[in-house]
Design a protein around this motif. Structure first.
Motif, PDB file in Angstrom:
ATOM      1  N   VAL A   1       0.840  -1.200   0.000  1.00  0.00           N
ATOM      2  CA  VAL A   1       0.000   0.000   0.000  1.00  0.00           C
ATOM      3  C   VAL A   1       0.875   1.250   0.000  1.00  0.00           C
ATOM      4  N   TYR A   2       1.960   1.192   0.761  1.00  0.00           N
ATOM      5  CA  TYR A   2       2.880   2.330   0.822  1.00  0.00           C
ATOM      6  C   TYR A   2       3.491   2.618  -0.550  1.00  0.00           C
ATOM      7  N   VAL A   3       3.930   1.561  -1.230  1.00  0.00           N
ATOM      8  CA  VAL A   3       4.520   1.735  -2.558  1.00  0.00           C
ATOM      9  C   VAL A   3       3.497   2.321  -3.526  1.00  0.00           C
ATOM     10  N   LEU A   4       2.277   1.810  -3.480  1.00  0.00           N
ATOM     11  CA  LEU A   4       1.228   2.341  -4.365  1.00  0.00           C
ATOM     12  C   LEU A   4       0.941   3.805  -4.050  1.00  0.00           C
ATOM     13  N   ARG A   5       0.953   4.132  -2.755  1.00  0.00           N
ATOM     14  CA  ARG A   5       0.707   5.515  -2.367  1.00  0.00           C
ATOM     15  C   ARG A   5       1.813   6.440  -2.882  1.00  0.00           C
ATOM     16  N   ARG A   6       3.058   5.974  -2.785  1.00  0.00           N
ATOM     17  CA  ARG A   6       4.170   6.784  -3.276  1.00  0.00           C
ATOM     18  C   ARG A   6       4.130   6.927  -4.792  1.00  0.00           C
ATOM     19  N   LEU A   7       3.771   5.866  -5.483  1.00  0.00           N
ATOM     20  CA  LEU A   7       3.669   5.947  -6.939  1.00  0.00           C
ATOM     21  C   LEU A   7       2.566   6.907  -7.366  1.00  0.00           C
ATOM     22  N   THR A   8       1.447   6.872  -6.634  1.00  0.00           N
ATOM     23  CA  THR A   8       0.351   7.801  -6.941  1.00  0.00           C
ATOM     24  C   THR A   8       0.785   9.234  -6.723  1.00  0.00           C
ATOM     25  N   ALA A   9       1.487   9.467  -5.601  1.00  0.00           N
ATOM     26  CA  ALA A   9       1.989  10.816  -5.324  1.00  0.00           C
ATOM     27  C   ALA A   9       2.978  11.255  -6.404  1.00  0.00           C
ATOM     28  N   GLY A  10       3.784  10.305  -6.887  1.00  0.00           N
ATOM     29  CA  GLY A  10       4.731  10.628  -7.948  1.00  0.00           C
ATOM     30  C   GLY A  10       4.037  11.003  -9.246  1.00  0.00           C
TER      31      GLY A  10
ATOM     32  N   ALA B   1      11.274   7.521  -8.969  1.00  0.00           N
ATOM     33  CA  ALA B   1      11.743   6.139  -8.896  1.00  0.00           C
ATOM     34  C   ALA B   1      12.937   6.005  -7.960  1.00  0.00           C
ATOM     35  N   VAL B   2      13.880   6.936  -8.052  1.00  0.00           N
ATOM     36  CA  VAL B   2      15.069   6.880  -7.189  1.00  0.00           C
ATOM     37  C   VAL B   2      14.686   7.044  -5.723  1.00  0.00           C
ATOM     38  N   ASN B   3      13.811   7.997  -5.425  1.00  0.00           N
ATOM     39  CA  ASN B   3      13.391   8.202  -4.040  1.00  0.00           C
ATOM     40  C   ASN B   3      12.659   6.985  -3.484  1.00  0.00           C
ATOM     41  N   LEU B   4      11.865   6.337  -4.316  1.00  0.00           N
ATOM     42  CA  LEU B   4      11.159   5.135  -3.869  1.00  0.00           C
ATOM     43  C   LEU B   4      12.146   4.003  -3.576  1.00  0.00           C
ATOM     44  N   VAL B   5      13.128   3.826  -4.442  1.00  0.00           N
ATOM     45  CA  VAL B   5      14.138   2.789  -4.216  1.00  0.00           C
ATOM     46  C   VAL B   5      14.914   3.055  -2.929  1.00  0.00           C
ATOM     47  N   VAL B   6      15.249   4.316  -2.692  1.00  0.00           N
ATOM     48  CA  VAL B   6      15.981   4.674  -1.471  1.00  0.00           C
ATOM     49  C   VAL B   6      15.148   4.366  -0.233  1.00  0.00           C
TER      50      VAL B   6
ATOM     51  N   PRO C   1      15.133  -2.245   9.941  1.00  0.00           N
ATOM     52  CA  PRO C   1      13.725  -2.632  10.122  1.00  0.00           C
ATOM     53  C   PRO C   1      12.915  -1.587  10.880  1.00  0.00           C
ATOM     54  N   LYS C   2      13.568  -0.806  11.755  1.00  0.00           N
ATOM     55  CA  LYS C   2      12.846   0.230  12.500  1.00  0.00           C
ATOM     56  C   LYS C   2      12.316   1.339  11.595  1.00  0.00           C
ATOM     57  N   ALA C   3      12.967   1.478  10.442  1.00  0.00           N
ATOM     58  CA  ALA C   3      12.569   2.535   9.515  1.00  0.00           C
ATOM     59  C   ALA C   3      11.481   2.104   8.544  1.00  0.00           C
ATOM     60  N   ARG C   4      11.103   0.841   8.605  1.00  0.00           N
ATOM     61  CA  ARG C   4      10.083   0.352   7.667  1.00  0.00           C
ATOM     62  C   ARG C   4       8.731   0.964   7.977  1.00  0.00           C
ATOM     63  N   ILE C   5       8.032   1.236   6.936  1.00  0.00           N
ATOM     64  CA  ILE C   5       6.711   1.801   7.074  1.00  0.00           C
ATOM     65  C   ILE C   5       5.699   0.691   6.862  1.00  0.00           C
ATOM     66  N   VAL C   6       4.978   0.356   7.874  1.00  0.00           N
ATOM     67  CA  VAL C   6       3.993  -0.714   7.795  1.00  0.00           C
ATOM     68  C   VAL C   6       2.649  -0.100   7.454  1.00  0.00           C
ATOM     69  N   SER C   7       2.066  -0.587   6.357  1.00  0.00           N
ATOM     70  CA  SER C   7       0.791  -0.030   5.934  1.00  0.00           C
ATOM     71  C   SER C   7      -0.335  -0.976   6.296  1.00  0.00           C
TER      72      SER C   7
END
Length: 314
Positions: A3-12, A294-299, A308-314
């Motif tokens: 969901v997070y990836v889809l949200r970032r792609l939509t924002a992009g 794309a680069v920001n999403l990969v980062v 793991p503490k930095a992971r965003i759980v959707s």
């Protein structure tokens, strides 16, 4: 995470629409000049108006942008006003040249910066002073000056590398490496400086934390502590800086490609801007935004994998 990836792609995608819309509005102020450039010197106002009508530039701006966007969604970015070359194929062909320089420069920057930053933080002393001196030199010396000096020494005097031109990798891997060597070094100077400083500061902070002392009391080798634990925790901020360096290098390629006569994305964008070639400029804006997204999403995904503490759980 999905969901997070889809949200970032939509924002992009929303960002791409906004950027291209603003770009089109700015270009609209020069539509008369574009039509005049296509016709050449001596065109009358009537001829210019007729040319604008043939190019569709006399329609309402909202209609023109909506028409461009509807075609862009289907992968059709139009054709150059001056050469009639399809924009999408022209950009993708030249983008490979630019990315070959930027990606190699980015990888080299990462390796050198990690080595210098980690060594400076872990060993201190002469190594630390050398790393800080190298970073300071990278900050102070302009890339353009570095490029000129490298061309003079390695191309003009020593004849080790060619001064200008580009060899395709498929044609000759050795020739390709030789043709991008000097541009890559010139492009990575500033990146090495900023990334080395970032990694050094983050590593010093990590090595002073309690968990490092605990690992040492347990007899864990220093090499393992530095590389497996401290570096992994310090990598998050460094990756953020690296993503910014990618964007900066992509912009720096505009100048580097002009200096070394490389048939890349930057040179193509520069020439299109001088001519006011609207389809090309719009296509370049779209590709640029999508690359940054794309680069920001990969980062972000790499940050989650490293920490793991930095992971965003959707």
């Amino acid at each position: 995470m999905t969901v997070y990836v889809l949200r970032r792609l939509t924002a992009g995608l929303v960002l791409a629409v906004l950027v291209t819309m603003i770009t089109f509005l700015l270009l609209s102020t020069s539509f008369d000049d574009v039509a005049s450039s296509v016709l050449g010197n001596g065109a009358t106002p009537g001829q210019i108006a007729a040319q604008k009508a043939r190019m569709g530039l006399d329609r309402p701006l909202a209609v023109q942008y909506a028409d461009w966007l509807s075609h862009a969604v289907r992968g059709d970015l139009g054709a150059s006003y001056f050469t009639s070359e399809p924009v999408r194929s022209a950009i993708t062909a030249r983008l490979g040249v630019t990315l070959s320089i930027v990606v190699v420069a980015l990888l080299a920057t990462s390796v050198i910066s990690v080595a210098l930053g980690v060594a400076a933080a872990a060993r201190g002393g002469v190594v630390d002073r050398f790393a800080q001196g190298a970073a300071l030199t990278g900050y102070l010396v302009p890339s353009l000056l570095v490029a000129i000096a490298l061309v003079y020494v390695f191309a003009v005097k020593l004849h080790v590398f060619p001064a200008t031109g580009y060899t395709d990798f498929g044609e000759s891997p050795a020739g390709w490496a030789s043709s991008i060597a000097i541009p890559v070094v010139a492009l990575m100077m500033g990146g090495v400086a900023s990334l080395t400083s970032q990694i050094r500061g983050a590593m010093i902070g990590e090595l002073r934390k309690d968990y490092v002392r605990t690992l040492r009391t347990r007899g864990i080798p220093t090499r393992s502590i530095v590389l497996r634990h401290a570096l992994r925790n310090a990598a998050g901020p460094a990756l953020t800086v690296l993503s910014l360096e990618f964007i900066q290098m992509l912009g720096g390629a505009l100048i580097i490609e002009q200096i070394f006569a490389l048939p890349g994305f930057g040179q193509y964008a520069f020439n299109a801007s001088l001519q006011g070639d609207v389809p090309i400029i719009m296509g370049i804006s779209l590709f640029g935004v999508l690359l940054v997204v794309a680069v920001n999403l990969v980062v972000d995904l790499l940050n989650g994998w490293l920490n793991p503490k930095a992971r965003i759980v959707s």
